[in-house]
Scaffold this motif. Sequence first.
Motif, PDB file in Angstrom:
ATOM      1  N   GLU A 285       0.735  -1.116  -0.069  1.00 20.27           N
ATOM      2  CA  GLU A 285      -0.053  -0.176   0.080  1.00 20.27           C
ATOM      3  C   GLU A 285       0.832   1.450  -0.114  1.00 20.27           C
ATOM      4  OE1 GLU A 285      -4.014   0.971   2.314  1.00 20.27           O
ATOM      5  OE2 GLU A 285      -2.365   1.408   3.475  1.00 20.27           O
ATOM      6  N   VAL A 286       1.802   1.270   0.834  1.00 19.08           N
ATOM      7  CA  VAL A 286       2.834   2.551   0.732  1.00 19.08           C
ATOM      8  C   VAL A 286       3.330   2.543  -0.506  1.00 19.08           C
ATOM      9  CG1 VAL A 286       4.661   3.547   2.048  1.00 19.08           C
ATOM     10  CG2 VAL A 286       3.177   2.253   3.283  1.00 19.08           C
ATOM     11  N   GLU A 287       4.041   1.671  -1.030  1.00 19.90           N
ATOM     12  CA  GLU A 287       4.550   1.688  -2.410  1.00 19.90           C
ATOM     13  C   GLU A 287       3.519   2.196  -3.513  1.00 19.90           C
ATOM     14  OE1 GLU A 287       6.344  -1.918  -3.824  1.00 19.90           O
ATOM     15  OE2 GLU A 287       7.548  -1.683  -2.103  1.00 19.90           O
ATOM     16  N   ARG A 288       2.270   1.635  -3.380  1.00 24.61           N
ATOM     17  CA  ARG A 288       1.140   2.468  -4.463  1.00 24.61           C
ATOM     18  C   ARG A 288       0.885   3.571  -4.058  1.00 24.61           C
ATOM     19  NH1 ARG A 288      -3.892   1.370  -3.311  1.00 24.61           N
ATOM     20  NH2 ARG A 288      -3.119  -0.275  -1.811  1.00 24.61           N
ATOM     21  N   VAL A 289       0.657   3.851  -3.031  1.00 28.76           N
ATOM     22  CA  VAL A 289      -0.132   5.188  -2.827  1.00 28.76           C
ATOM     23  C   VAL A 289       0.978   6.294  -2.520  1.00 28.76           C
ATOM     24  CG1 VAL A 289      -1.241   6.691  -0.853  1.00 28.76           C
ATOM     25  CG2 VAL A 289      -1.848   4.236  -1.151  1.00 28.76           C
ATOM     26  N   VAL A 290       2.051   5.874  -1.991  1.00 26.25           N
ATOM     27  CA  VAL A 290       3.312   7.077  -1.729  1.00 26.25           C
ATOM     28  C   VAL A 290       4.308   7.131  -3.129  1.00 26.25           C
ATOM     29  CG1 VAL A 290       4.849   8.336  -0.115  1.00 26.25           C
ATOM     30  CG2 VAL A 290       2.771   6.903   0.667  1.00 26.25           C
ATOM     31  N   GLU A 293       7.533   9.835  -3.970  1.00 23.67           N
ATOM     32  CA  GLU A 293       7.191  11.149  -3.470  1.00 23.67           C
ATOM     33  C   GLU A 293       7.447  11.326  -1.931  1.00 23.67           C
ATOM     34  OE1 GLU A 293       3.016  11.968  -4.171  1.00 23.67           O
ATOM     35  OE2 GLU A 293       3.074  11.307  -6.247  1.00 23.67           O
ATOM     36  N   PRO A 294       7.811  12.695  -1.483  1.00 27.39           N
ATOM     37  CA  PRO A 294       7.601  12.811  -0.272  1.00 27.39           C
ATOM     38  C   PRO A 294       6.367  12.794   0.320  1.00 27.39           C
ATOM     39  CG  PRO A 294       8.830  14.850  -1.670  1.00 27.39           C
ATOM     40  CD  PRO A 294       8.013  13.962  -2.440  1.00 27.39           C
ATOM     41  N   LEU A 295       6.279  12.247   1.617  1.00 24.38           N
ATOM     42  CA  LEU A 295       4.939  11.771   2.046  1.00 24.38           C
ATOM     43  C   LEU A 295       4.237  13.354   2.705  1.00 24.38           C
ATOM     44  CD1 LEU A 295       3.044   9.582   2.845  1.00 24.38           C
ATOM     45  CD2 LEU A 295       3.914   9.675   5.175  1.00 24.38           C
ATOM     46  N   SER A 296       2.965  13.310   2.029  1.00 22.91           N
ATOM     47  CA  SER A 296       2.379  14.602   2.725  1.00 22.91           C
ATOM     48  C   SER A 296       1.062  14.109   3.249  1.00 22.91           C
ATOM     49  CB  SER A 296       2.249  15.650   1.579  1.00 22.91           C
ATOM     50  OG  SER A 296       1.169  15.580   0.807  1.00 22.91           O
ATOM     51  N   THR A 297       0.406  15.098   3.636  1.00 25.17           N
ATOM     52  CA  THR A 297      -1.131  14.836   4.244  1.00 25.17           C
ATOM     53  C   THR A 297      -2.132  14.224   3.291  1.00 25.17           C
ATOM     54  OG1 THR A 297      -1.658  17.016   4.102  1.00 25.17           O
ATOM     55  CG2 THR A 297      -0.946  16.076   6.482  1.00 25.17           C
ATOM     56  N   ARG A 298      -1.845  14.810   1.824  1.00 20.12           N
ATOM     57  CA  ARG A 298      -2.683  14.341   0.947  1.00 20.12           C
ATOM     58  C   ARG A 298      -2.699  12.950   0.557  1.00 20.12           C
ATOM     59  NH1 ARG A 298       0.138  13.930  -3.908  1.00 20.12           N
ATOM     60  NH2 ARG A 298       2.140  14.816  -3.289  1.00 20.12           N
ATOM     61  N   HIS A 299      -1.637  12.019   1.013  1.00 21.36           N
ATOM     62  CA  HIS A 299      -1.557  10.571   0.972  1.00 21.36           C
ATOM     63  C   HIS A 299      -2.492   9.982   2.102  1.00 21.36           C
ATOM     64  CE1 HIS A 299       2.203  11.840  -0.838  1.00 21.36           C
ATOM     65  NE2 HIS A 299       1.816  11.067  -1.858  1.00 21.36           N
ATOM     66  N   LEU A 300      -2.843  10.467   3.064  1.00 20.23           N
ATOM     67  CA  LEU A 300      -3.439   9.906   4.183  1.00 20.23           C
ATOM     68  C   LEU A 300      -4.521   9.449   3.988  1.00 20.23           C
ATOM     69  CD1 LEU A 300      -2.480  12.134   7.255  1.00 20.23           C
ATOM     70  CD2 LEU A 300      -1.170  10.059   6.458  1.00 20.23           C
ATOM     71  N   PRO A 301      -5.475   9.868   3.027  1.00 16.67           N
ATOM     72  CA  PRO A 301      -6.682   9.226   3.141  1.00 16.67           C
ATOM     73  C   PRO A 301      -6.890   7.948   2.404  1.00 16.67           C
ATOM     74  CG  PRO A 301      -7.201  11.461   2.407  1.00 16.67           C
ATOM     75  CD  PRO A 301      -5.552  11.308   2.770  1.00 16.67           C
ATOM     76  N   ASP A 302      -5.687   7.522   1.406  1.00 15.82           N
ATOM     77  CA  ASP A 302      -5.681   6.567   0.753  1.00 15.82           C
ATOM     78  C   ASP A 302      -4.876   5.209   1.305  1.00 15.82           C
ATOM     79  OD1 ASP A 302      -6.953   7.441  -1.433  1.00 15.82           O
ATOM     80  OD2 ASP A 302      -5.256   8.273  -2.215  1.00 15.82           O
ATOM     81  N   ARG A 307      -4.164   2.292   8.347  1.00 19.43           N
ATOM     82  CA  ARG A 307      -5.201   2.777   9.260  1.00 19.43           C
ATOM     83  C   ARG A 307      -5.622   1.690  10.148  1.00 19.43           C
ATOM     84  NH1 ARG A 307      -7.026   7.913  10.024  1.00 19.43           N
ATOM     85  NH2 ARG A 307      -8.783   7.911  11.371  1.00 19.43           N
ATOM     86  N   MET A 308      -6.008   0.474   9.339  1.00 19.60           N
ATOM     87  CA  MET A 308      -6.383  -0.580   9.816  1.00 19.60           C
ATOM     88  C   MET A 308      -5.244  -1.030  10.780  1.00 19.60           C
ATOM     89  SD  MET A 308      -8.363  -1.904   6.581  1.00 19.60           S
ATOM     90  CE  MET A 308      -8.399  -3.711   6.977  1.00 19.60           C
ATOM     91  N   PHE A 309      -4.009  -1.150  10.233  1.00 19.54           N
ATOM     92  CA  PHE A 309      -2.853  -1.519  10.915  1.00 19.54           C
ATOM     93  C   PHE A 309      -2.619  -1.089  12.247  1.00 19.54           C
ATOM     94  CE2 PHE A 309       1.500  -1.303  12.027  1.00 19.54           C
ATOM     95  CZ  PHE A 309       2.146  -2.706  12.057  1.00 19.54           C
ATOM     96  N   VAL A 310      -2.775   0.365  12.291  1.00 16.68           N
ATOM     97  CA  VAL A 310      -2.677   1.395  13.586  1.00 16.68           C
ATOM     98  C   VAL A 310      -3.755   0.761  14.394  1.00 16.68           C
ATOM     99  CG1 VAL A 310      -2.408   3.533  14.523  1.00 16.68           C
ATOM    100  CG2 VAL A 310      -1.174   2.970  12.093  1.00 16.68           C
ATOM    101  N   ASN A 311      -4.886   0.636  14.191  1.00 12.84           N
ATOM    102  CA  ASN A 311      -6.116   0.388  15.188  1.00 12.84           C
ATOM    103  C   ASN A 311      -5.833  -0.844  15.731  1.00 12.84           C
ATOM    104  OD1 ASN A 311      -7.806   2.637  15.035  1.00 12.84           O
ATOM    105  ND2 ASN A 311      -8.615   2.274  12.997  1.00 12.84           N
ATOM    106  N   ALA A 402       0.718   8.712  13.193  1.00  9.72           N
ATOM    107  CA  ALA A 402       1.198   7.338  13.184  1.00  9.72           C
ATOM    108  C   ALA A 402       1.442   7.151  11.786  1.00  9.72           C
ATOM    109  CB  ALA A 402       0.239   6.718  13.843  1.00  9.72           C
ATOM    110  N   PRO A 403       0.522   7.536  10.778  1.00  7.78           N
ATOM    111  CA  PRO A 403       0.776   7.055   9.225  1.00  7.78           C
ATOM    112  C   PRO A 403       1.835   7.821   8.627  1.00  7.78           C
ATOM    113  CG  PRO A 403      -1.581   7.746   9.689  1.00  7.78           C
ATOM    114  CD  PRO A 403      -0.903   7.777  10.851  1.00  7.78           C
ATOM    115  N   LEU A 404       1.818   9.040   9.175  1.00  6.41           N
ATOM    116  CA  LEU A 404       3.035   9.944   8.525  1.00  6.41           C
ATOM    117  C   LEU A 404       4.457   9.378   8.932  1.00  6.41           C
ATOM    118  CD1 LEU A 404       1.880  13.582   9.167  1.00  6.41           C
ATOM    119  CD2 LEU A 404       1.975  12.660   7.024  1.00  6.41           C
TER     120      LEU A 404
END
Length: 444
Positions: A285-290, A293-302, A307-311, A402-404
């Motif tokens: 997921e990280v490879e596909r979504v990010v 690119e440098p990570l930014s808040t715009r990646h978070l919703p995807d 997020r499930m992992f953090v929960n 956490a996701p950042l």
Amino acid sequence: MAIDAAPTRTLPFLRKLTRHARIPVNAFEEAGTQADGELVRLSMGPFRPYLVTHPDHVQHVLVRNQPNYVREGMFWDPLAPLLGEGIFSDGESWAESRRILQPLFTAKYVNSLAERMAELIHELIEETVVPGRPFDVAEGISAIVHPTIVRLFFGAKISATDIQRLVPAYDVAVTAKAIRLVMPFMPAAFPMPGDQAFRRAIRTIDDVVYPPIRQARAEDQEGDDVVSRLVRARRDIAGQEGERRIRDDLVAMHGASTETSATALTWVWPVLQAYPEVAAKVYEEVERVVGDEPLSTRHLPDLVYLRMFVNELLRLYPPGWILPRRAVATDVVGGVTIEAGSTVLLSPYLTHRLPRFWDRPLEFDPERFAPGGEAKRHRYAYWPFGAGPHVCFGQHLFMMEAPLLIAGILRKYRPIVHHNGQLTPRLASSLRAAAGLTMTLVPA
Ligand code: HEM
């Protein structure tokens, strides 16, 4: 007052503590399994706290009859010199702090902080991670989490050198009193190992935080950081008393936000290693979504799976693992009479592991938190951020931080954790991973 329908079951807890001397959290876990949601007492010699784990009972104590259960006694009294008379107290001084602080943590305000937080985390990962070199996981994560929170809360009011003094001081402050958690019957005046180190840590923390508070008060600064806002809110309390009230909220907020986040984020890496199938999904997921690119808040919703992992991480390893309260008046919960003045122990760690409410409770499975899943759960079967009037108002901030941090590291690196293969918790006010956990980050 109602009388018990049946005598309250008492579990011999001191014996469990002796058996699990190396990992006392396991003694609590064993007691939780034996209680299986029933309200029981734990016998610790003269001290016999009630153990509350069933979601209905959690709701009663933290929400429905919350004014009857105050943050005093075990755990709270030994930590009072750290947390002071503010947001982590109770009654009127707590309510006043909550009125001042809560508006700081609205979703709108936290979102406005988010882009700055993303930049800080990115810079700190770049600064601190040395690929291929093993490091202590707790220290490495703290080296990112602490400066991020300090810069968000204090603006530029605390120097990098002072942040380096704060990190070990907080570390000592939350671990030094751990022994009192398992020996809560010891009077505060009776000296115990760790007491001196605790006092020294408090002095260091005070040395660092008082000067910027005094300066901000003298200059009546307009800034939007937490210090400036607290100073403005406490303008009406003059002199040392005013300084102390600001210090109490600041130190409590700083502790609440860094200790919990850093602790939770330390568990990420051994969990990824222990569950390769879960890790593969996170990496994909990280490879596909990010991507690159440098990570930014715009990646978070995807980053849905992350997020499930953090929960799920907060289900099995909730940093605020034990929350004691003292009953003001006698009350009846689940047919058991709780006597006035007695200690009640609540623990998301134990509630989250009850087989009646969780299928395969000890297995790490983020799918439990697939969108829509909450509807099938008891509202109080999952409460890593507490519940009721004292519920954590940092949860939104953490669910961005956490996701950042995790994706910020995983977009470039993969972890190799060096440890004995066990996910072992260590006794502290928060649920720390075993001391000495080290890892190496290698290019992805
Ligand atoms: C993994 C991250 C976190 C976890 C698991 C967590 C957990 C908790 C829990 C269980 C409580 C309830 C305490 C009680 O009922 O006695 C709480 C309260 C609190 N948390 Fe958090 N927290 C986290 C992050 C944060 C952050 C990032 C902040 C700061 C922005 C924060 C600030 C607070 C404050 C101020 C309270 C006290 C609220 C009150 O009593 O009115 N927490 N937290």
